[in-house]
Design a protein around this motif. Structure first.
Motif, short mmCIF file in Angstrom:
data_model
loop_
_atom_site.label_atom_id
_atom_site.label_comp_id
_atom_site.label_asym_id
_atom_site.label_seq_id
_atom_site.Cartn_x
_atom_site.Cartn_y
_atom_site.Cartn_z
N GLU A 1 0.84 -1.20 0.00
CA GLU A 1 0.00 0.00 0.00
C GLU A 1 0.88 1.24 0.00
N GLN A 2 0.61 2.15 -0.91
CA GLN A 2 1.41 3.36 -1.01
C GLN A 2 1.02 4.34 0.09
N LEU A 3 2.00 5.01 0.65
CA LEU A 3 1.78 5.99 1.70
C LEU A 3 1.62 7.35 1.04
N ASN A 4 0.54 8.06 1.40
CA ASN A 4 0.25 9.33 0.74
C ASN A 4 0.22 10.51 1.70
N THR A 5 0.24 10.28 3.01
CA THR A 5 0.21 11.37 3.97
C THR A 5 1.27 11.13 5.05
N ILE A 6 1.57 12.17 5.79
CA ILE A 6 2.53 12.05 6.89
C ILE A 6 1.98 11.11 7.96
N LYS A 7 0.69 11.16 8.19
CA LYS A 7 0.06 10.26 9.16
C LYS A 7 0.27 8.81 8.75
N ASP A 8 0.15 8.51 7.44
CA ASP A 8 0.39 7.16 6.94
C ASP A 8 1.82 6.71 7.24
N LEU B 1 4.09 12.43 -2.24
CA LEU B 1 4.58 12.45 -0.85
C LEU B 1 6.10 12.39 -0.83
N GLY B 2 6.69 11.58 -1.68
CA GLY B 2 8.15 11.49 -1.75
C GLY B 2 8.78 12.84 -2.04
N GLY B 3 8.20 13.59 -2.98
CA GLY B 3 8.72 14.91 -3.29
C GLY B 3 8.51 15.91 -2.16
#
Length: 146
Positions: free
Chosen positions: A30-37, A112-114
């Motif tokens: 699952e890809q992480l898309n937020t800081i909370k993730d 998110l990486g950027g």
């Protein structure tokens, strides 16, 4: 012979579709898309030391990631509970670093990486048991509805 091959075709197509779909979905993390993730993913990897090896300690680590989700530089501990012994501190430091090794590289989305590349994260690990908050202190904050 054509009549016999028809039933196999009915089973072969759904079977091929069934095998192809779950395999491709389950294979990709699952890809992480937020800081909370990101914080939740790291907490899922954390295994505190057993109670017989170390007492409960609160610890915070500062870590940065690159665009691909790998650790950038060296993580450092920024906070540890004052009452912790030296053995407790070492056990918890090892547990935090093992969690980071287990989790990384994290599967960041491109956006998110950027956004987080090179920026420090302060990630707290809380293992102490705190007493429940008294309901009396908050009772006066509740609005009265008549």
């Amino acid at each position: 012979m054509a009549a016999r091959s028809r039933p196999l075709a009915w089973f072969a197509v759904p079977l091929a579709v069934w095998l192809a779909l779950p395999g491709s979905v389950a294979a990709e993390p699952e890809q992480l898309n937020t800081i909370k993730d990101v914080v939740l993913a790291i907490h899922r990897c954390w295994r505190p030391p057993p109670a017989d090896k170390a007492g409960p300690v609160d610890i915070t680590v500062i870590v940065s990631f690159n665009r691909e989700g790998a650790i950038l530089g060296h993580p450092r501990i920024s906070y540890e509970s004052q009452e912790a012994t030296d053995n407790d501190r070492i056990a918890y430091r090892v547990a935090v670093m093992e969690a980071l090794q287990r989790c990384t590289p994290l599967p960041f989305t491109e956006s998110l990486g950027g956004a987080v590349a090179g920026r420090p994260f302060a990630i707290p690990f809380r293992n102490k048991k705190y007493p429940p908050r008294s309901q009396e202190k908050r009772a006066w904050l509740l609005p009265k509805i008549l």
